[in-house]
Design a protein around this motif. Structure first.
Motif, PDB file in Angstrom:
ATOM      1  N   GLY A  73     -25.444 -31.443 -57.691  1.00 58.19           N
ATOM      2  CA  GLY A  73     -24.534 -30.549 -58.378  1.00 58.19           C
ATOM      3  C   GLY A  73     -23.172 -30.424 -57.729  1.00 58.19           C
ATOM      4  O   GLY A  73     -22.596 -29.335 -57.684  1.00 58.19           O
ATOM      5  N   LEU A  74     -22.627 -31.551 -57.228  1.00 57.38           N
ATOM      6  CA  LEU A  74     -21.333 -31.541 -56.550  1.00 57.38           C
ATOM      7  C   LEU A  74     -20.334 -32.406 -57.299  1.00 57.38           C
ATOM      8  O   LEU A  74     -20.690 -33.417 -57.908  1.00 57.38           O
ATOM      9  N   VAL A  75     -19.066 -32.000 -57.234  1.00 60.34           N
ATOM     10  CA  VAL A  75     -17.985 -32.733 -57.885  1.00 60.34           C
ATOM     11  C   VAL A  75     -16.924 -33.038 -56.836  1.00 60.34           C
ATOM     12  O   VAL A  75     -16.414 -32.129 -56.161  1.00 60.34           O
ATOM     13  N   TYR A  76     -16.590 -34.323 -56.679  1.00 59.38           N
ATOM     14  CA  TYR A  76     -15.590 -34.773 -55.716  1.00 59.38           C
ATOM     15  C   TYR A  76     -14.305 -35.147 -56.459  1.00 59.38           C
ATOM     16  O   TYR A  76     -14.352 -35.817 -57.483  1.00 59.38           O
ATOM     17  N   VAL A  77     -13.171 -34.726 -55.919  1.00 56.33           N
ATOM     18  CA  VAL A  77     -11.867 -35.004 -56.514  1.00 56.33           C
ATOM     19  C   VAL A  77     -10.994 -35.693 -55.480  1.00 56.33           C
ATOM     20  O   VAL A  77     -10.908 -35.245 -54.327  1.00 56.33           O
ATOM     21  N   ALA A  78     -10.346 -36.795 -55.862  1.00 54.59           N
ATOM     22  CA  ALA A  78      -9.413 -37.494 -54.985  1.00 54.59           C
ATOM     23  C   ALA A  78      -7.993 -37.245 -55.473  1.00 54.59           C
ATOM     24  O   ALA A  78      -7.693 -37.430 -56.654  1.00 54.59           O
ATOM     25  N   GLN A  79      -7.126 -36.804 -54.559  1.00 50.85           N
ATOM     26  CA  GLN A  79      -5.749 -36.528 -54.919  1.00 50.85           C
ATOM     27  C   GLN A  79      -4.796 -37.184 -53.925  1.00 50.85           C
ATOM     28  O   GLN A  79      -5.168 -37.491 -52.794  1.00 50.85           O
ATOM     29  N   ARG A  80      -3.564 -37.372 -54.373  1.00 57.22           N
ATOM     30  CA  ARG A  80      -2.540 -37.981 -53.528  1.00 57.22           C
ATOM     31  C   ARG A  80      -1.434 -36.981 -53.224  1.00 57.22           C
ATOM     32  O   ARG A  80      -1.134 -36.099 -54.025  1.00 57.22           O
ATOM     33  N   GLY A  81      -0.826 -37.179 -52.078  1.00 57.17           N
ATOM     34  CA  GLY A  81       0.288 -36.338 -51.670  1.00 57.17           C
ATOM     35  C   GLY A  81       0.415 -36.332 -50.162  1.00 57.17           C
ATOM     36  O   GLY A  81      -0.487 -36.775 -49.437  1.00 57.17           O
ATOM     37  N   ASP A  82       1.539 -35.839 -49.678  1.00 63.46           N
ATOM     38  CA  ASP A  82       1.797 -35.791 -48.242  1.00 63.46           C
ATOM     39  C   ASP A  82       1.246 -34.500 -47.643  1.00 63.46           C
ATOM     40  O   ASP A  82       1.421 -33.411 -48.208  1.00 63.46           O
ATOM     41  N   ASN A  83       0.574 -34.647 -46.516  1.00 62.62           N
ATOM     42  CA  ASN A  83       0.088 -33.493 -45.753  1.00 62.62           C
ATOM     43  C   ASN A  83      -0.829 -32.587 -46.560  1.00 62.62           C
ATOM     44  O   ASN A  83      -0.750 -31.350 -46.483  1.00 62.62           O
ATOM     45  N   ILE A  84      -1.690 -33.200 -47.350  1.00 65.56           N
ATOM     46  CA  ILE A  84      -2.682 -32.451 -48.119  1.00 65.56           C
ATOM     47  C   ILE A  84      -4.039 -33.125 -47.952  1.00 65.56           C
ATOM     48  O   ILE A  84      -4.106 -34.311 -47.620  1.00 65.56           O
ATOM     49  N   PRO A  85      -5.130 -32.388 -48.150  1.00 64.78           N
ATOM     50  CA  PRO A  85      -6.452 -33.039 -48.127  1.00 64.78           C
ATOM     51  C   PRO A  85      -6.584 -34.004 -49.291  1.00 64.78           C
ATOM     52  O   PRO A  85      -6.241 -33.681 -50.423  1.00 64.78           O
ATOM     53  N   LYS A  86      -7.087 -35.193 -49.019  1.00 65.36           N
ATOM     54  CA  LYS A  86      -7.188 -36.219 -50.056  1.00 65.36           C
ATOM     55  C   LYS A  86      -8.462 -36.099 -50.883  1.00 65.36           C
ATOM     56  O   LYS A  86      -8.509 -36.596 -52.012  1.00 65.36           O
ATOM     57  N   VAL A  87      -9.487 -35.460 -50.344  1.00 60.10           N
ATOM     58  CA  VAL A  87     -10.754 -35.300 -51.068  1.00 60.10           C
ATOM     59  C   VAL A  87     -11.136 -33.823 -51.090  1.00 60.10           C
ATOM     60  O   VAL A  87     -11.196 -33.180 -50.033  1.00 60.10           O
TER      61      VAL A  87
END
Length: 347
Positions: A73-87
């Motif tokens: 029951g988990l959902v993983y999100v990948a995001q882009r940007g500087d100085n932010i968590p990527k997952v």
């Protein structure tokens, strides 16, 4: 006549309340919903879950992909940007759990595989840094387990294996891996690897003919052993035999305006969910039975607001919920089957 005007006035009032609610609960970009009004009730297959996530402020970059661990029951999100968590990791109910940023440069595609005892999070990394141009395997806490490709070096080679802008991957229940390599760059290919990371077969040529690609962007499997590839630049879905790699056909009649950027099947195998990036549209297609794939048929669409840009998506194999990573709106949205009890706005 008076009754007619009363009904019309009531409908206008209700719609106005819904619009005002959307404005005050978040901007149209951060909480986008679809004005999807089908003429036939049976066409309404999904609706937006307004309660997911609980707090959208955790999305601090451009959300490129989403993956679901249905077993836990988990959902993983990948995001882009500087100085932010990527997952980012959420529960299926929308509660934020944790984030990690280890050895992830520029994430593109994501997939979760595993058993009730061990989960693996796969990420395609298209960055130019030390870990770029690779497909990487992590455990559920973000520890790097395996790197496929040649870190930091793009290329076309097969021994050693090299990638250039790998777009997405799919791992089946046997551990075999299907990778589409070519979101712009040197390669336009589909590669199948064994669970020991040996190349079993590939289609690897740029072009418009059968088995050739122009920006292969998404890949998935159906329940009868067929591999489906979103051949975005050629505006079609291509289909291959899972075991032999034989080309089985293509669907292009549903994509005259723009090619598909993502494709997934519903858990019952009845439908394909397809995203079209620049049209900001999700389409639900009828899945073919075993044998000939026949022609493409759209049974329902969800039109999102302009510039939402649905990039990649995932379907929860247990609940049937559809999660859509939207790089324009910088969020992930959840669509649930119509019969779900989740709070939602629909037609």
């Amino acid at each position: 006549m008076a009754r007619v005007w009363v009904c019309v006035g009531g409908a206008v009032f209700l719609l106005s309340c819904l619009v005002l609610h959307s404005c005050y609960s978040g901007s149209l970009v951060s909480r986008t919903f679809a004005f999807y009004i089908p003429w036939r009730k049976e066409d309404t297959l999904f609706r937006l879950d307004l309660g997911w996530p609980k707090y959208s402020e955790y999305f601090t970059g451009s959300t490129f992909s989403v993956a679901v661990d249905s077993l836990n029951g988990l959902v993983y999100v990948a995001q882009r940007g500087d100085n932010i968590p990527k997952v980012l990791v959420f529960t299926e109910d929308g509660y934020f759990l944790r984030a990690w940023n280890y050895t992830v440069d520029t994430p593109h595609g994501m997939f979760v595989s595993g058993t009730p005892y061990e989960q693996s999070v796969w990420i395609t990394d298209v960055g130019s840094g030390a870990y770029g141009h690779t497909v990487k395997k992590y455990n559920s806490l973000g520890d790097l387990v395996q790197v496929l490709g040649t870190p930091g070096k793009k290329g076309t080679g097969l021994n050693p294996l090299q990638f250039d802008n790998p777009a997405e991957l799919y791992v089946d229940d046997t551990g075999e891996i299907y990778i589409v390599d070519g979101d712009g760059g040197l390669n336009n290919r589909l590669v199948k690897l064994s669970q020991d990371f040996l190349i079993l077969w590939l289609h690897g040529e740029n072009g418009t003919g059968p088995g050739k690609f122009n920006i292969p962007h998404g890949v998935t499997l159906d329940s009868v052993g067929r591999v489906w590839v979103a051949d975005r630049g050629n505006k079609r879905l291509q289909v291959f035999d899972k075991d032999t790699g034989e080309w089985l056909g293509a669907w292009d009649n549903c994509f005259t305006e723009e090619g598909p950027s993502a494709v997934r099947f519903t858990p019952d195998g009845k439908y394909l969910i397809v995203a079209q990036l620049n049209l900001s549209r999700l389409s639900i297609l009828v899945a073919p039975p075993s044998g000939s794939i026949g022609d493409c048929s759209v049974v329902s669409t969800i039109q999102l607001a302009d510039q939402v840009l649905p990039h990649l998506l995932e379907v929860d194999k247990k609940t049937g919920a559809v999660y859509v990573a939207e790089i324009g709106a910088k969020q992930v949205q959840k669509y649930v089957p119509w019969h779900s009890h989740a709070p939602a706005f629909g037609a």
